[in-house]
Design a protein around this motif. Structure first.
Motif, short mmCIF file in Angstrom:
data_model
loop_
_atom_site.label_atom_id
_atom_site.label_comp_id
_atom_site.label_asym_id
_atom_site.label_seq_id
_atom_site.Cartn_x
_atom_site.Cartn_y
_atom_site.Cartn_z
N ALA A 1 0.85 -1.19 0.00
CA ALA A 1 0.00 0.00 0.00
C ALA A 1 0.89 1.25 0.00
N ASP A 2 0.50 2.22 -0.78
CA ASP A 2 1.28 3.46 -0.92
C ASP A 2 0.73 4.50 0.05
N GLN A 3 1.54 4.85 1.03
CA GLN A 3 1.12 5.79 2.07
C GLN A 3 0.82 7.16 1.49
N MET A 4 1.43 7.51 0.40
CA MET A 4 1.22 8.84 -0.18
C MET A 4 -0.06 8.90 -1.01
N LYS A 5 -0.51 7.75 -1.52
CA LYS A 5 -1.69 7.75 -2.41
C LYS A 5 -2.90 7.08 -1.79
N GLU A 6 -2.69 6.00 -1.07
CA GLU A 6 -3.82 5.18 -0.64
C GLU A 6 -4.29 5.44 0.79
N PHE A 7 -3.41 5.98 1.61
CA PHE A 7 -3.82 6.36 2.96
C PHE A 7 -2.87 7.41 3.50
N GLU A 8 -3.36 8.13 4.49
CA GLU A 8 -2.52 9.13 5.13
C GLU A 8 -2.81 9.12 6.63
N VAL A 9 -1.75 9.10 7.39
CA VAL A 9 -1.86 9.11 8.85
C VAL A 9 -1.37 10.47 9.33
N ARG A 10 -2.14 11.04 10.25
CA ARG A 10 -1.76 12.34 10.81
C ARG A 10 -1.76 12.27 12.32
N ASP A 11 -1.15 13.28 12.91
CA ASP A 11 -1.11 13.44 14.36
C ASP A 11 -2.06 14.59 14.72
N GLY B 1 -1.91 16.58 17.09
CA GLY B 1 -1.25 17.65 17.84
C GLY B 1 -1.05 17.31 19.31
N HIS B 2 -1.63 16.21 19.73
CA HIS B 2 -1.48 15.75 21.13
C HIS B 2 -0.80 14.40 21.18
N GLY B 3 -0.09 14.05 20.09
CA GLY B 3 0.64 12.79 20.06
C GLY B 3 -0.21 11.59 19.69
N GLU B 4 -1.45 11.83 19.29
CA GLU B 4 -2.34 10.73 18.91
C GLU B 4 -2.47 10.69 17.39
N GLN B 5 -2.22 9.52 16.81
CA GLN B 5 -2.31 9.36 15.36
C GLN B 5 -3.72 8.95 14.96
N TYR B 6 -4.06 9.30 13.73
CA TYR B 6 -5.34 8.86 13.18
C TYR B 6 -5.22 8.76 11.67
N ILE B 7 -6.11 7.97 11.05
CA ILE B 7 -6.12 7.81 9.60
C ILE B 7 -6.92 8.98 9.04
N ALA B 8 -6.24 9.89 8.35
CA ALA B 8 -6.89 11.09 7.81
C ALA B 8 -7.48 10.83 6.43
N ILE B 9 -6.79 10.03 5.62
CA ILE B 9 -7.25 9.74 4.27
C ILE B 9 -7.20 8.23 4.07
N TRP B 10 -8.27 7.68 3.49
CA TRP B 10 -8.34 6.25 3.24
C TRP B 10 -8.85 6.03 1.83
N ASN B 11 -7.96 5.60 0.92
CA ASN B 11 -8.33 5.37 -0.47
C ASN B 11 -8.14 3.92 -0.90
N LEU B 12 -7.95 3.03 0.05
CA LEU B 12 -7.84 1.61 -0.29
C LEU B 12 -9.24 1.05 -0.54
N ASP B 13 -9.32 0.03 -1.38
CA ASP B 13 -10.62 -0.57 -1.67
C ASP B 13 -11.01 -1.64 -0.63
N LYS B 14 -10.41 -1.55 0.52
CA LYS B 14 -10.71 -2.45 1.64
C LYS B 14 -11.27 -1.59 2.78
N PRO B 15 -12.05 -2.22 3.67
CA PRO B 15 -12.58 -1.43 4.79
C PRO B 15 -11.46 -0.89 5.68
N LYS B 16 -11.66 0.29 6.21
CA LYS B 16 -10.69 0.88 7.13
C LYS B 16 -10.60 -0.02 8.36
N PRO B 17 -9.39 -0.38 8.79
CA PRO B 17 -9.26 -1.29 9.93
C PRO B 17 -9.72 -0.65 11.24
N THR B 18 -10.20 -1.50 12.13
CA THR B 18 -10.62 -1.04 13.45
C THR B 18 -9.39 -0.79 14.31
N GLU B 19 -9.60 -0.16 15.45
CA GLU B 19 -8.51 0.07 16.40
C GLU B 19 -7.89 -1.25 16.85
#
Length: 106
Positions: free
Chosen positions: A14-24, A26-44
């Motif tokens: 999977a290409d992190q620049m095209k298919e998904f993007e993870v952001r912070d 600002g409090h040190g917690e990451q989250y999936i900001a962009i999800w372009n994969l044809d699979k369901p977004k994974p759970t926590e």
């Protein structure tokens, strides 16, 4: 947990620049900001399991050789090859001397 690495472990290639993007946030917690994969977004829970599996896979890898160790291994292999070729050359010369000695006595 490093969500980006967990996702790369879950979705090899999977290409992190095209298919998904993870952001912070600002409090040190990451989250999936962009999800372009044809699979369901994974759970926590799936992300956490992938993170653990990623770490275990890394722990089970053999240690990488240092540059010095690589050079030493290459030198040892070359030395062995030279010794083998030297032995072959000595045998070939011995056979030639024997053939020359036989032809001069005939």
């Amino acid at each position: 947990m490093n969500i980006a690495l967990a996702l790369k472990y879950l979705y090899l290639g999977a290409d992190q620049m095209k298919e998904f993007e993870v952001r912070d946030n600002g409090h040190g917690e990451q989250y999936i900001a962009i999800w372009n994969l044809d699979k369901p977004k994974p759970t926590e829970e799936e992300l956490q399991a992938a993170w653990v599996a990623y770490q275990e896979a890394g722990a089970n890898k053999p240690p990488l050789m240092t540059a010095l160790e690589k050079i030493q291994a290459e030198n040892a292999a070359l030395k062995k090859l030279i010794e083998e070729k030297d032995h072959e050359n000595k045998n070939a010369l011995f056979e030639i001397y024997n053939m020359l000695g036989e032809s001069s006595t005939s």
